[in-house]
Write an enzyme that holds these catalytic residues in place. Sequence first.
Site, PDB file in Angstrom:
ATOM      1  N   THR A   1       0.826  -1.207   0.000  1.00  0.00           N
ATOM      2  CA  THR A   1       0.000   0.000   0.000  1.00  0.00           C
ATOM      3  C   THR A   1       0.865   1.263   0.000  1.00  0.00           C
ATOM      4  O   THR A   1       1.881   1.341   0.693  1.00  0.00           O
ATOM      5  CB  THR A   1      -0.917   0.004   1.237  1.00  0.00           C
ATOM      6  OG1 THR A   1      -1.758  -1.139   1.189  1.00  0.00           O
ATOM      7  CG2 THR A   1      -1.766   1.262   1.290  1.00  0.00           C
ATOM      8  N   GLU A   2       0.435   2.255  -0.771  1.00  0.00           N
ATOM      9  CA  GLU A   2       1.121   3.545  -0.822  1.00  0.00           C
ATOM     10  C   GLU A   2       0.184   4.651  -0.381  1.00  0.00           C
ATOM     11  O   GLU A   2      -1.040   4.455  -0.321  1.00  0.00           O
ATOM     12  CB  GLU A   2       1.637   3.798  -2.240  1.00  0.00           C
ATOM     13  CG  GLU A   2       2.650   2.754  -2.686  1.00  0.00           C
ATOM     14  CD  GLU A   2       3.330   3.107  -3.996  1.00  0.00           C
ATOM     15  OE1 GLU A   2       2.971   4.144  -4.598  1.00  0.00           O
ATOM     16  OE2 GLU A   2       4.223   2.346  -4.412  1.00  0.00           O
TER      17      GLU A   2
ATOM     18  N   GLU B   1      -6.678  -5.181   3.801  1.00  0.00           N
ATOM     19  CA  GLU B   1      -6.808  -6.404   3.004  1.00  0.00           C
ATOM     20  C   GLU B   1      -8.030  -6.338   2.075  1.00  0.00           C
ATOM     21  O   GLU B   1      -8.685  -7.329   1.790  1.00  0.00           O
ATOM     22  CB  GLU B   1      -6.900  -7.663   3.880  1.00  0.00           C
ATOM     23  CG  GLU B   1      -5.978  -7.715   5.062  1.00  0.00           C
ATOM     24  CD  GLU B   1      -4.509  -7.813   4.673  1.00  0.00           C
ATOM     25  OE1 GLU B   1      -4.213  -7.830   3.474  1.00  0.00           O
ATOM     26  OE2 GLU B   1      -3.666  -7.855   5.573  1.00  0.00           O
TER      27      GLU B   1
ATOM     28  N   ALA C   1      -3.929 -13.646   3.639  1.00  0.00           N
ATOM     29  CA  ALA C   1      -4.199 -12.868   4.849  1.00  0.00           C
ATOM     30  C   ALA C   1      -5.691 -12.652   5.050  1.00  0.00           C
ATOM     31  O   ALA C   1      -6.184 -12.671   6.183  1.00  0.00           O
ATOM     32  CB  ALA C   1      -3.474 -11.523   4.762  1.00  0.00           C
TER      33      ALA C   1
ATOM     34  N   ARG D   1     -25.598  -7.220  35.939  1.00  0.00           N
ATOM     35  CA  ARG D   1     -26.058  -5.830  36.066  1.00  0.00           C
ATOM     36  C   ARG D   1     -27.552  -5.800  36.357  1.00  0.00           C
ATOM     37  O   ARG D   1     -28.359  -6.374  35.623  1.00  0.00           O
ATOM     38  CB  ARG D   1     -25.769  -5.080  34.765  1.00  0.00           C
ATOM     39  CG  ARG D   1     -26.330  -3.674  34.673  1.00  0.00           C
ATOM     40  CD  ARG D   1     -25.690  -2.730  35.647  1.00  0.00           C
ATOM     41  NE  ARG D   1     -26.025  -1.349  35.344  1.00  0.00           N
ATOM     42  CZ  ARG D   1     -25.790  -0.326  36.169  1.00  0.00           C
ATOM     43  NH1 ARG D   1     -25.198  -0.538  37.335  1.00  0.00           N
ATOM     44  NH2 ARG D   1     -26.120   0.895  35.815  1.00  0.00           N
TER      45      ARG D   1
END
Length: 388
Positions: free
Chosen positions: A136-137, A367, A246, A272
């Site tokens: 990635t840029e 990704e 990935a 709770r």
Amino acid sequence: MPVTDVTSLIDFDSLLDDEERLIRSTVRDFVDDKVRPHIAEWFEAGTSPRELAPELGRLGLLGMHLTGYGCTGSSAVAYGLACLELEAGDSGLRSLVSVQGSLAMYSIWKYGSEEQKQEWLPRMAAGEAIGCFGLTEPDFGSNPAGMRTRAERDGDDWVLTGNKMWITNGSAADIATVWARTEDGIRGFLVPRGTAGFTTSDVHRKLSLRASTTSELTLDGVRLPSSAMLPQARGLSGPLGCLNEARFGIVFGAMGAARDCLDATLAYAGARTQFDRPIAGFQLTQAKLADMSVELSKGLLLALHLGRLKDAGRLRPEQVSVGKLNNVREAMEIARTCRTILGGAGITLDYPVLRHANNLESVLTYEGTSEVHQLAIGQALTGISAYR
């Protein structure tokens, strides 16, 4: 009696074999022992403890789905289950393992020379060396074909110039796989830490993935020998093949974050009390819990199905897109809905839900953004590319 594991609603364990259950339990115990006691502190401080890498290596989790060179050669499903348990701890932890194994190590294992594999993979599998993946840029994320980073021949050497952005493990990495444009198309190069002209700087002021190192890589006339090129990778198919590995881990991992949110919320809702009864006893709360458990169950089944396809050698890229698009999107909705049940307590780091929700904002983007995966699915359905 209430369930002690939300996945038991669909008897998920019965779909796994003994080895898969053992790997899952081993990783879950590691996360409980080494990560949960500290993750809120790491997230708040914005630190990513590198000392976990050798421990992850000793467990065989780094490049675990690869074979040889110190890798354990586990099944795709076993790797997915490990990603699920790691991301139940924190998306940053799963990102470290995913980038190490499915991007940096996989790029060397799939496309590298035998010398490159022997030099790097055993140390990376042991967690002695960390890797990153420079694709990635700053101006080219979803469109990697437009990358400006260049590699030019100078005698027997290559000279690389350019910038990479949003690089997980960047400043911690001992070796970077960097993709650059050449006269012969896009090629991959291995850039060791300390190479002249190669510098890193971390991204600060993050509101997401704070327990993960995110960096910019700068290549200013970086000179590399010809042996630094990955010989088997030509064109965009090289880096895109790594990304598909990935993305598969994310399909499982996102369900880990969702499960952790739901586990914490069930425990909170049972303890709770409002209007003299546990809030878990109110219809609106139960409706939310029921809907979230159904979406979690569907996501788990989808992940497992894709894992079985991958182990059979039949998993297609658009199927991975289906998994990432659905499971990350549903995990985000589960995290946000859990926060509403926790009320004000949900905005603190005393509970994991908003930490997971913030992390998942990054997981939704990296990704491949949700829009890119929608278009990949659309192209598979119609046969028409909408990218251009």
